[in-house]
Design an enzyme around this catalytic site. Structure first.
Site, PDB file in Angstrom:
ATOM      1  N   TYR A 199      -1.808   3.045  -5.166  1.00 33.75           N
ATOM      2  CA  TYR A 199      -1.748   3.528  -4.023  1.00 33.75           C
ATOM      3  C   TYR A 199      -0.868   5.049  -4.181  1.00 33.75           C
ATOM      4  CZ  TYR A 199      -4.041  -0.194  -1.879  1.00 33.75           C
ATOM      5  OH  TYR A 199      -4.669  -1.091  -1.555  1.00 33.75           O
ATOM      6  N   GLY A 232       0.692  -1.374   0.117  1.00 36.38           N
ATOM      7  CA  GLY A 232      -0.009  -0.045  -0.187  1.00 36.38           C
ATOM      8  C   GLY A 232       0.770   1.134   0.123  1.00 36.38           C
ATOM      9  N   GLY A 288       3.885   1.037   3.020  1.00 37.11           N
ATOM     10  CA  GLY A 288       5.021   0.086   2.823  1.00 37.11           C
ATOM     11  C   GLY A 288       5.868   0.547   1.470  1.00 37.11           C
ATOM     12  N   ARG A 323      -6.310   9.713   5.072  1.00 33.58           N
ATOM     13  CA  ARG A 323      -7.541   9.026   4.869  1.00 33.58           C
ATOM     14  C   ARG A 323      -8.525   9.085   6.002  1.00 33.58           C
ATOM     15  NH1 ARG A 323      -3.956   4.756   3.306  1.00 33.58           N
ATOM     16  NH2 ARG A 323      -3.311   5.064   5.652  1.00 33.58           N
ATOM     17  N   LYS A 347      -4.556   8.774  17.534  1.00 31.79           N
ATOM     18  CA  LYS A 347      -4.846  10.133  16.618  1.00 31.79           C
ATOM     19  C   LYS A 347      -5.890   9.857  15.343  1.00 31.79           C
ATOM     20  CE  LYS A 347      -2.367   8.962  13.160  1.00 31.79           C
ATOM     21  NZ  LYS A 347      -2.634   8.819  11.681  1.00 31.79           N
TER      22      LYS A 347
END
Ligand SMILES: NC(=O)C1=CN([C@@H]2O[C@H](COP(=O)(O)OP(=O)(O)OC[C@H]3O[C@@H](n4cnc5c(N)ncnc54)[C@H](O)[C@@H]3O)[C@@H](O)[C@H]2O)C=CC1
Ligand SMILES: O=C(CO)COP(=O)(O)O
Length: 366
Positions: free
Chosen positions: A63, A24, A27, A266, A202
């Site tokens: 991604y 993704g 990584g 996101r 968070k």
């Protein structure tokens, strides 16, 4: 592990061999950073066709479209080939796939260290990634890495920093020397729980902030949400055995600020879509990427309720998202709730609202 104790900046006779699991955005960004630093860096992606596409185009089209990856970065879809003979294995799959990924690599481990890059909690078990590593790979030397690290900004060479937390000093140094560069500083900590909880918690407040932004709130409101979120994070952290001062560092307030202020997050985007009236299912579908905060809200709501930890923002968000309560009414209730201490580590919150009311009544009668 080779040359783990080498101080940063010392010329190493042996290049660190690293595997990054999870194709993704994170990584990919971190494996690219390591390759650019001259490490022997391999990105493991489970899909063979994606590996072929990465080898051919050097772009992660799904991604991180538009970013050319370093020519030295290697790609692998065979897990055994990816992890064997490595010094450190960085795991960057979503929390929902973390345990299964560790189980798959277990047969191929022979002294490699494992570092989690994942920011979340396992569904239903409330395990953090460090808990899962200890359970599944009890013999393994491990660490967790977390900080304000929006993947796209890392790809854009925006100066960034992160924290590696581990009980092992050689592992901390190895991770620092592998990833440190003029664009990316790596700080060290031995508070594994605190660093990990900073990264996981968070996401809750990033969703809240994205939702608040859909109501065009002002800077005062954003600042209140951010700092009261930080108060909840440190309160929850202390109840979980973390050092509250860790939440003043990059993995706490640093990541909270980055994720709560950017549409690149996101989790923020999910909150914003919900605030604009989209259903949770539709928002997750539209995002098409990992937003750990959705599960984290549920886990933390449940755990805080069970342990009696005061987490009003988390409970309010849970009520809006999972119990269909109206956001404005819930926000008003939050604003009208009782008197609290600002920083409870400075002045403990020892008075209940009832006792405060009783005191105020007594004072007004004098
Ligand atoms: N993207 C970012 O800016 C940052 C992300 N993180 C954390 O990194 C973790 C991964 O997130 P992203 O890379 O952003 O997610 P992503 O949504 O960009 O990609 C997830 C990747 O995991 C793969 N995956 C899913 N299930 C899998 C399984 N069972 N086995 C193997 N691979 C599987 C997917 O195919 C995809 O390649 C999350 O916990 C996230 O919070 C941490 C810091 C920054
Ligand atoms: O953790 C992150 C930045 O530090 C990424 O946040 P999102 O998962 O919300 O995109």
């Amino acid at each position: 592990m080779h040359n783990m104790a080498k101080p940063q900046g010392t010329k190493s006779p042996h290049t660190l061999r690293l595997a990054f699991l999870g194709g993704g955005s994170f990584g990919t960004a971190m494996s690219n950073l390591a390759a650019r630093n001259g490490c022997d860096s391999t990105l493991w992606v489970r899909n063979k066709r994606t590996v072929k596409s990465l080898q051919k185009n050097r772009v992660n089209k799904k991604y991180l479209p538009g970013y050319i990856l370093d020519e030295r970065l290697k790609y692998e879809h065979d897990l055994k080939a990816a992890v064997q003979d490595k010094d450190i294995i960085f795991v960057a799959v979503p929390s929902s796939a973390f345990r299964e990924t560790l189980r798959k690599i277990r047969p191929y481990l022979s002294g490699q260290s494992v570092v989690s890059l994942t920011k979340g909690m396992e569904k239903d078990t409330f395990s953090l990634m460090s808990d899962i590593i200890s359970q599944e790979l009890p013999e393994v030397n491990f660490g967790v890495m977390s900080g304000p690290n929006l993947a796209v900004e890392i790809m854009q060479n925006m100066p960034s920093a992160s924290v590696i937390a581990s009980d092992s000093e050689p592992l901390r140094h190895a991770v620092q020397s592998a990833l440190h560069s003029a664009f990316f500083r790596v700080f060290a900590s031995d508070d594994i729980k605190g660093v990990e909880l900073g990264g996981a918690l968070k996401n809750i407040y990033a969703i809240a902030m994205g939702m608040a932004a859909s109501y065009n709130v002002g800077e005062n409101t954003k600042a209140m949400l951010l700092t009261r979120g930080l108060a909840e994070m440190s309160r929850f952290g202390v109840a979980s055995g973390a050092n509250p001062l860790t939440f003043l560092g990059l993995a706490g307030v640093g990541d909270l600020y980055a994720t709560c202020s950017s549409e690149l997050s996101r989790n923020y985007r999910i909150g914003n879509m919900l605030g604009n009236g989209m259903s949770l299912e539709a928002a997750i579908k539209k995002l098409g990427q990992t937003a750990e905060g959705v599960n984290t809200i549920q886990q933390v709501h449940e755990k805080a309720t069970k342990l009696g930890i005061y987490m009003p923002i988390t409970h309010a968000l849970y009520a809006v998202i999972f119990e269909d309560q109206a956001a404005l009414g819930v926000a008003l209730n939050l604003m009208e709730s009782g008197f609290r201490s600002d920083v409870e580590f400075v002045m403990p919150h020892e008075y209940s609202n009832e006792s405060l009311n009783a005191q105020m009544n007594a004072t007004s009668k004098k």
